[in-house]
Design a protein around this motif. Sequence first.
Motif, PDB file in Angstrom:
ATOM      1  N   PRO A   1       0.852  -1.215  -0.244  1.00  0.00           N
ATOM      2  CA  PRO A   1      -0.068   0.082  -0.085  1.00  0.00           C
ATOM      3  C   PRO A   1       0.856   1.363   0.061  1.00  0.00           C
ATOM      4  N   PRO A   2       0.459   2.317  -0.358  1.00  0.00           N
ATOM      5  CA  PRO A   2       0.988   3.652  -0.317  1.00  0.00           C
ATOM      6  C   PRO A   2       1.346   3.885   1.181  1.00  0.00           C
ATOM      7  N   PRO A   3       2.355   4.801   1.286  1.00  0.00           N
ATOM      8  CA  PRO A   3       2.518   5.012   2.863  1.00  0.00           C
ATOM      9  C   PRO A   3       1.120   5.784   3.623  1.00  0.00           C
ATOM     10  N   HIS A   4       1.106   5.845   4.716  1.00  0.00           N
ATOM     11  CA  HIS A   4      -0.071   6.161   5.439  1.00  0.00           C
ATOM     12  C   HIS A   4       0.072   7.666   5.578  1.00  0.00           C
ATOM     13  N   GLY A   5      -0.947   8.478   5.654  1.00  0.00           N
ATOM     14  CA  GLY A   5      -0.647   9.981   5.903  1.00  0.00           C
ATOM     15  C   GLY A   5      -0.244  10.531   4.655  1.00  0.00           C
ATOM     16  N   THR A   6      -0.239  10.142   3.379  1.00  0.00           N
ATOM     17  CA  THR A   6       0.158  10.702   2.167  1.00  0.00           C
ATOM     18  C   THR A   6      -0.962  10.870   1.223  1.00  0.00           C
ATOM     19  N   ALA A   7      -1.003  11.715   0.375  1.00  0.00           N
ATOM     20  CA  ALA A   7      -2.105  11.619  -0.782  1.00  0.00           C
ATOM     21  C   ALA A   7      -1.808  10.543  -1.774  1.00  0.00           C
ATOM     22  N   ILE A   8      -0.845   9.774  -1.549  1.00  0.00           N
ATOM     23  CA  ILE A   8      -0.320   8.907  -2.666  1.00  0.00           C
ATOM     24  C   ILE A   8      -1.534   7.679  -2.581  1.00  0.00           C
ATOM     25  N   THR A   9      -2.151   7.351  -3.746  1.00  0.00           N
ATOM     26  CA  THR A   9      -3.246   6.396  -3.762  1.00  0.00           C
ATOM     27  C   THR A   9      -2.504   5.130  -4.409  1.00  0.00           C
ATOM     28  N   PRO A  10      -3.362   3.939  -4.214  1.00  0.00           N
ATOM     29  CA  PRO A  10      -2.969   3.043  -4.891  1.00  0.00           C
ATOM     30  C   PRO A  10      -2.840   2.907  -6.189  1.00  0.00           C
ATOM     31  N   GLU A  11      -3.545   3.800  -7.016  1.00  0.00           N
ATOM     32  CA  GLU A  11      -3.416   3.815  -8.400  1.00  0.00           C
ATOM     33  C   GLU A  11      -2.033   4.666  -8.758  1.00  0.00           C
ATOM     34  N   ASP A  12      -1.750   5.414  -7.896  1.00  0.00           N
ATOM     35  CA  ASP A  12      -0.250   6.197  -8.103  1.00  0.00           C
ATOM     36  C   ASP A  12       0.563   5.107  -7.863  1.00  0.00           C
ATOM     37  N   MET A  13       0.497   4.232  -7.066  1.00  0.00           N
ATOM     38  CA  MET A  13       1.841   3.284  -6.737  1.00  0.00           C
ATOM     39  C   MET A  13       1.558   2.387  -7.988  1.00  0.00           C
ATOM     40  N   LYS A  14       0.607   1.727  -8.503  1.00  0.00           N
ATOM     41  CA  LYS A  14       0.535   1.070  -9.770  1.00  0.00           C
ATOM     42  C   LYS A  14       1.075   1.838 -10.997  1.00  0.00           C
TER      43      LYS A  14
ATOM     44  N   THR B   1      -2.131  13.668 -20.060  1.00  0.00           N
ATOM     45  CA  THR B   1      -3.314  14.229 -20.723  1.00  0.00           C
ATOM     46  C   THR B   1      -4.640  13.333 -20.555  1.00  0.00           C
ATOM     47  N   VAL B   2      -4.498  12.177 -20.907  1.00  0.00           N
ATOM     48  CA  VAL B   2      -5.770  11.480 -20.895  1.00  0.00           C
ATOM     49  C   VAL B   2      -6.431  11.429 -19.574  1.00  0.00           C
ATOM     50  N   ARG B   3      -5.629  11.454 -18.499  1.00  0.00           N
ATOM     51  CA  ARG B   3      -6.121  11.476 -17.172  1.00  0.00           C
ATOM     52  C   ARG B   3      -6.380  12.783 -16.479  1.00  0.00           C
ATOM     53  N   GLU B   4      -5.973  13.688 -17.410  1.00  0.00           N
ATOM     54  CA  GLU B   4      -6.169  15.211 -16.657  1.00  0.00           C
ATOM     55  C   GLU B   4      -5.432  15.620 -15.530  1.00  0.00           C
ATOM     56  N   TRP B   5      -4.228  14.928 -15.576  1.00  0.00           N
ATOM     57  CA  TRP B   5      -3.042  15.400 -14.497  1.00  0.00           C
ATOM     58  C   TRP B   5      -2.676  16.440 -14.466  1.00  0.00           C
ATOM     59  N   ILE B   6      -2.205  17.381 -16.063  1.00  0.00           N
ATOM     60  CA  ILE B   6      -1.789  18.294 -16.104  1.00  0.00           C
ATOM     61  C   ILE B   6      -2.173  19.570 -15.223  1.00  0.00           C
ATOM     62  N   GLY B   7      -1.311  20.107 -14.434  1.00  0.00           N
ATOM     63  CA  GLY B   7      -1.653  21.278 -13.766  1.00  0.00           C
ATOM     64  C   GLY B   7      -2.462  20.781 -12.220  1.00  0.00           C
ATOM     65  N   ASN B   8      -2.173  19.609 -12.019  1.00  0.00           N
ATOM     66  CA  ASN B   8      -2.860  19.152 -10.677  1.00  0.00           C
ATOM     67  C   ASN B   8      -1.855  18.768  -9.708  1.00  0.00           C
ATOM     68  N   PRO B   9      -1.359  19.587  -8.989  1.00  0.00           N
ATOM     69  CA  PRO B   9      -0.117  19.628  -8.035  1.00  0.00           C
ATOM     70  C   PRO B   9      -0.353  18.434  -6.984  1.00  0.00           C
TER      71      PRO B   9
ATOM     72  N   MET C   1       6.488  10.968  -5.668  1.00  0.00           N
ATOM     73  CA  MET C   1       6.824  10.119  -4.562  1.00  0.00           C
ATOM     74  C   MET C   1       6.827   8.789  -4.675  1.00  0.00           C
ATOM     75  N   ALA C   2       5.700   8.335  -5.415  1.00  0.00           N
ATOM     76  CA  ALA C   2       5.599   7.044  -5.786  1.00  0.00           C
ATOM     77  C   ALA C   2       6.587   6.427  -6.774  1.00  0.00           C
ATOM     78  N   LEU C   3       7.009   7.239  -7.609  1.00  0.00           N
ATOM     79  CA  LEU C   3       8.259   6.793  -8.418  1.00  0.00           C
ATOM     80  C   LEU C   3       9.343   6.510  -7.458  1.00  0.00           C
ATOM     81  N   VAL C   4       9.769   7.204  -6.498  1.00  0.00           N
ATOM     82  CA  VAL C   4      10.820   7.287  -5.823  1.00  0.00           C
ATOM     83  C   VAL C   4      10.732   5.986  -4.869  1.00  0.00           C
ATOM     84  N   ILE C   5       9.370   5.830  -4.254  1.00  0.00           N
ATOM     85  CA  ILE C   5       9.155   4.852  -3.288  1.00  0.00           C
ATOM     86  C   ILE C   5       9.344   3.764  -4.153  1.00  0.00           C
TER      87      ILE C   5
END
Length: 130
Positions: free
Chosen positions: A61-74, A102-110, A118-122
Motif C-alpha cells: 500500500p502507499p505510505p499512510h498519511g500521504t496523498a499517494i493512492t494505490p493507483e499512483d503506486m500502480k 493528458t488522458v487522465r487530466e493530471w496536467i496542472g494538478n499539484p 513520490m510513488a516513483l521514488v518509493i
Amino acid sequence: MAGSPDTDYGLEDAMPGEDWVAVTSSPLTSLIPLHATLNGCIEALNTRTVSAAEVERVDGPPPHGTAITPEDMKTARSWLANTLAANVDEDGRQSMIDREATVREWIGNPTRITSLVMALVIIAAAAAAG
C-alpha cells in the motif's frame, strides 16, 4: 525519504513548498518534476542493474498519511517496469508521461503530480533495495 543514517530528504530539499505548488500547478511546467523523477529513477535502477521484473515485484500500500493512492503506486510501478523492459529513452519516457497525464487530466494538478513523484521514488528505492 531516508538517506544515510540520521538523514532524510523530502520534496522541499529540491525546492521550497510554494515553488513546488507553482511548478506543479502550471499547465506549462507541471510535468517537469515527473519527467525528471522518472529519468533519475531509471538511471539509478540501471546503475544498480535492477530489472523490470524486480520492479514489478514491489508491492504494498502507499505510505499512510500521504496523498499517494494505490493507483499512483500502480502507475509508478508500470512506468518504471515498462521503461526498463523496453529500454525506453528519455524522449520516450517523456512522451509516455505526457500521453497518460493528458488522458487522465493530471496536467496542472499539484496533488496528483506530487503523489506520482513520490510513488516513483518509493517504488524505485524498494526495487533497488530488493
